[in-house]
Design an enzyme around this catalytic site. Structure first.
Site, PDB file in Angstrom:
ATOM      1  N   GLU A 260      -2.360   5.554  12.159  1.00  0.00           N
ATOM      2  CA  GLU A 260      -2.475   5.457  10.705  1.00  0.00           C
ATOM      3  C   GLU A 260      -2.093   4.031  10.378  1.00  0.00           C
ATOM      4  O   GLU A 260      -0.919   3.674  10.453  1.00  0.00           O
ATOM      5  CB  GLU A 260      -1.563   6.507  10.069  1.00  0.00           C
ATOM      6  CG  GLU A 260      -1.973   6.840   8.659  1.00  0.00           C
ATOM      7  CD  GLU A 260      -1.133   6.076   7.696  1.00  0.00           C
ATOM      8  OE1 GLU A 260      -1.602   4.996   7.259  1.00  0.00           O
ATOM      9  OE2 GLU A 260      -0.031   6.530   7.395  1.00  0.00           O
ATOM     10  N   CYS A 294       0.843   2.388   2.486  1.00  0.00           N
ATOM     11  CA  CYS A 294      -0.501   2.109   3.008  1.00  0.00           C
ATOM     12  C   CYS A 294      -1.584   2.699   2.111  1.00  0.00           C
ATOM     13  O   CYS A 294      -2.753   2.382   2.272  1.00  0.00           O
ATOM     14  CB  CYS A 294      -0.622   2.605   4.437  1.00  0.00           C
ATOM     15  SG  CYS A 294       0.047   4.233   4.620  1.00  0.00           S
TER      16      CYS A 294
END
Ligand code: ADP
Length: 488
Positions: A260, A294
């Protein structure tokens, strides 16, 4: 840490291997600092390759028994762990805020978010069904079962010091894997507090091992995890640069990998949007964690018809922020994690201004000094600005004007990353069209906060591989095995 009223039991100050609190063999430690004040919070053992090998060996041995436990037994332990996180929410939130800097209310929210994964995977542990495949051959019967992959090596970032650990560990343990975790060097205290509660929850020794290390040791600890034949899987959350290195290293032993990585999320406001709702969503999406997530909005694209209204309402909200030490009551914006983070925001702001940008608020390092930057809004930013290419990871909103839907989609998709994307529109046809065309793993429509336990979190392109959370998250820790019964 005593002055904050945090019980000493939640601050073990040691690494955790095989259910034992251990130091580095020669006593080497690294410092953990409060990003808001620079205060020394504690020293933690600085482990290296040797201790990582040891932890992997322990996890591998423990896997042989842990995989034999029933899902019901594992569920009970996960649920207990979740309850303990909630029972200690206030203390854990303080640890998290002290080492990460985010406001205490966000810290509390993150502990709740973390607990939700243990709770969810306590339930999902019992639903790892296989399949019976209708046979094309009369004398054969075909079955698919799902089994845990083995030892999972987990590497986590500092921006969600508890949440990113919970999302990985809960799924891994539910699947029947054992784990070796390397937490981020900026925020190892939350990881160790979680390990302490794992012990109380009844997680058997060797199932969850924590090996903190300093930045200089991260490469050798990471390499050991990636290249060990005893580790079956690597799950990483962090920067694209480190992710690519880990991916290469994990290829040496053909591991299953989940990644990720960076996001650079587009946040589009169409003429058809409810502008007030878009402003509210953008505030949460852009400035939560001071923009250090993020899934933070990074490329804010506003259609010409609502551009001026959005800019003025948005900047007015940002001006209300209270910047300061996250431990102080009323603070809504904490510091950046370190000076390196601040330098990047500064560089992006300077570049946006050189590319036609106009400051609507903020625009420079905050008078509080060191790691603090003013919450910043810049309008009239051109497409050429570096903020359109690179993730800022800070409190900078760069507002770009566009004319047509096609133009917005082209800008949004002109990016090597594809984690989250957001847009505001009241037009249902447009909503379908745009959601389908966005090259991302997750879409928020008229919503700026989309992450939770029950959804598959993850991206496309260089934003990553695999999904975390939800029923799909278990797949990343399990293998399918096809079994053919012959001679029937
Ligand atoms: P950042 O630069 O924001 O710290 P990173 O991707 O470097 O982002 O950090 C995420 C995690 O990756 C942290 O736990 C960090 O220690 C770890 N890390 C950094 N470099 C390496 C490496 N070479 N191998 C393995 N892990 C690493």
């Amino acid at each position: 840490m005593e002055k904050y009223g945090i019980p000493q039991s939640l601050l073990p100050g040691k690494a955790y291997i095989n259910g034992t609190w251990v130091s580095e063999k020669t006593g080497k430690t690294f410092k953990v600092l409060n990003p808001a004040t620079g205060e020394l919070l504690g020293e933690v053992p600085d482990l290296g390759a040797a201790e990582t090998e040891e932890a992997i060996g322990v996890a591998y041995k423990t896997f042989q028994t842990w995989k034999e436990t029933t899902a019901k037994e594992r569920a009970k332990i996960l649920r207990k762990w979740s309850e303990l996180l909630m029972a200690n929410q206030e203390h854990l939130a303080k640890i998290l805020t002290l080492e990460n800097g985010k406001p205490l209310t966000e810290g509390k929210g993150e502990i709740g978010f973390s607990a939700s994964f243990f709770d969810w995977y306590a339930e999902e542990a019992r639903r790892t069904y296989g399949d019976v495949v209708p046979t094309p051959a009369q004398n054969k019967r075909l079955v698919v079962i799902r089994q845990p992959v083995g030892v999972a090596g987990l590497i986590t970032p500092w921006n969600f010091p508890a949440g990113m650990i919970a999302r990985k560990v809960a799924a891994a343990l539910a699947a029947g894997c054992t784990t070796v975790l390397k937490p981020a060097e900026d925020t190892p205290l939350s990881a160790l507090a979680m390990a302490q509660l794992a012990e109380v929850a009844g997680v058997p020794a060797g199932v969850f091992n924590v090996i903190p290390c300093s930045r200089p040791n991260a490469a050798s600890v990471g390499k050991t995890l990636c290249e060990s034949p005893l580790v079956a899987k690597i799950s990483f959350t962090g920067s694209s640069a480190t992710g690519k290195l880990i991916l290469k290293q994990a290829a040496s032993t053909v591991k299953k990998v989940s990644m990720e990585l960076g996001g650079n999320a587009p946040f589009i406001v169409f003429n058809s949007a409810n502008v007030d709702a878009a402003v509210k969503g953008a505030i949460l999406c852009k400035y939560r964690g001071s923009g250090q997530t993020c899934v933070s909005a990074n490329r804010m694209l506003i259609q010409e018809g609502v551009y001026d209204e959005f800019c003025s309402k948005f900047a007015a909200e940002v001006k209300k922020f209270v910047v300061g030490d996250g431990m102080q009551e009323g603070v809504t914006q904490g510091p950046l994690i370190n000076e390196r983070g601040l330098e990047k925001v500064k560089r992006h702001v300077e570049d946006a201004l050189q590319n036609g940008g106009k400051v609507l608020c903020g625009g420079k390092p905050h008078s509080l000094g060191r790691t603090f930057f003013e919450p910043t809004v810049i309008s009239e930013v051109s497409n050429k600005a570096v903020v359109l290419q690179e993730e800022t990871f800070g409190p900078l909103a760069a507002l770009v004007k566009f004319n047509t839907e096609a133009e917005a989609i082209a800008i949004a998709n002109n990016c090597r990353h594809g984690l989250a994307g957001y847009f505001y529109s009241q037009d249902i046809s447009q909503a379908w069209r745009v959601a389908e065309q966005m090259e991302v793993g997750m879409v928020g429509i008229n919503e700026g906060l989309i992450s939770m336990d029950v959804i598959p979190f993850g991206g496309v392109k260089e934003s990553g591989l695999g999904r975390e959370g939800s029923k799909y998250g278990l797949d990343d820790y399990m293998e399918m095995k096809y079994i053919c019964f012959g001679g029937i």
